[in-house]
Design an enzyme around this catalytic site. Sequence first.
Site, PDB file in Angstrom:
ATOM      1  N   MET A 201      43.473  25.518  26.814  1.00  5.95           N
ATOM      2  CA  MET A 201      43.584  24.302  27.630  1.00  5.95           C
ATOM      3  C   MET A 201      42.344  23.439  27.401  1.00  5.95           C
ATOM      4  SD  MET A 201      46.528  24.632  29.051  1.00  5.95           S
ATOM      5  CE  MET A 201      46.582  23.583  30.493  1.00  5.95           C
ATOM      6  N   HIS A 202      42.281  22.831  26.226  1.00  2.00           N
ATOM      7  CA  HIS A 202      41.083  22.081  25.848  1.00  2.00           C
ATOM      8  C   HIS A 202      40.850  20.875  26.769  1.00  2.00           C
ATOM      9  CE1 HIS A 202      40.556  24.513  22.323  1.00  2.00           C
ATOM     10  NE2 HIS A 202      41.616  24.038  21.703  1.00  2.00           N
ATOM     11  N   ASP A 203      41.595  19.806  26.532  1.00  2.00           N
ATOM     12  CA  ASP A 203      41.340  18.547  27.232  1.00  2.00           C
ATOM     13  C   ASP A 203      41.581  18.618  28.741  1.00  2.00           C
ATOM     14  OD1 ASP A 203      40.691  17.602  24.744  1.00  2.00           O
ATOM     15  OD2 ASP A 203      42.558  16.516  24.434  1.00  2.00           O
TER      16      ASP A 203
END
Length: 311
Positions: free
Chosen positions: A243-245
């Site tokens: 869940m990067h951004d």
Amino acid sequence: MTAPPLPVLIDCDPGIDDAVMLMMALAAPGLDVRSVTAVAGNVPLRLTSRNARMICELMGRSDVPVYAGCPRPMLREPVTAEDFHGETGISGLDVFEPDRPLAPAHGVADLIARLRAAAPGSLTLIITGPMTNLACALVMDPGIAAGVREVVIMGGADVAGGNITPQAEFNIFADPHAAAIVFDSGLPVTVLSLDVTHQVRAEPARIARLRSLGTQNALRMAGLLGAANQLEGRWRPGMNAPMHDPSTIAWLLAPEIFQSKAARVRTITRPGKSFGRTAVREAKSGPHRWVTHADADAFFALIEGLMQDTP
């Protein structure tokens, strides 16, 4: 007394995980999204600027203006990630041309105008793509830094290693010279890097819980995360998508679910194997904050809370 919503400017390059980030931000009562600026990154600018408008429309937030910013990095040759995000940039959604056109100004001009007009230390910037737009704004008008409360970025890596080269994370690698300008500006920057985003993954059980909410936006988000898992599996069999951004929004809404340390971050811009790497050194005086750990269960509980009341 309930605190007023935090005024934020979002700079992004949608991208599947940017789309999830935008859905969270636009659904959050605690955030007042003033504008969205798009930059070339995951896919070219013509697609990132369309995709940002598409998400705003799907969320019923066509009132939020979307500006097209820089179509390429400051110095290096452009690098994009269609091989991961797909030709449209957003797998998992049916692509369409949004009703509302792009706002007429350039994205960099919008950042400058809004920060110039802001009260000192009042605007939070969320950056989930290459930092080209903000770097250009700072070069053109360094005085805009006075209007910044905090810059929250997704980018970089330290102990986790890179995801585009062994040492570099994509957002920084795509425009390391811009990242260097932002990190060297003295602005208070909070960094959500691969070190922390790899700890929060879209596991199938978590997607199933989202889908079970039954709201239109929960179903859309479940579709995006499912598509992200399929794409991640092509490159790393058996792995679910990090869940990067979305971590940037989670940080602003629930900082208590994270651990972090004060640091000084610099970007390697010299050619070679380290090009685009973020070098992190603990420093009590900052000016940066490097996030190190996240509570994955609390992270997804936050997302479920944002999606359960949406139409």
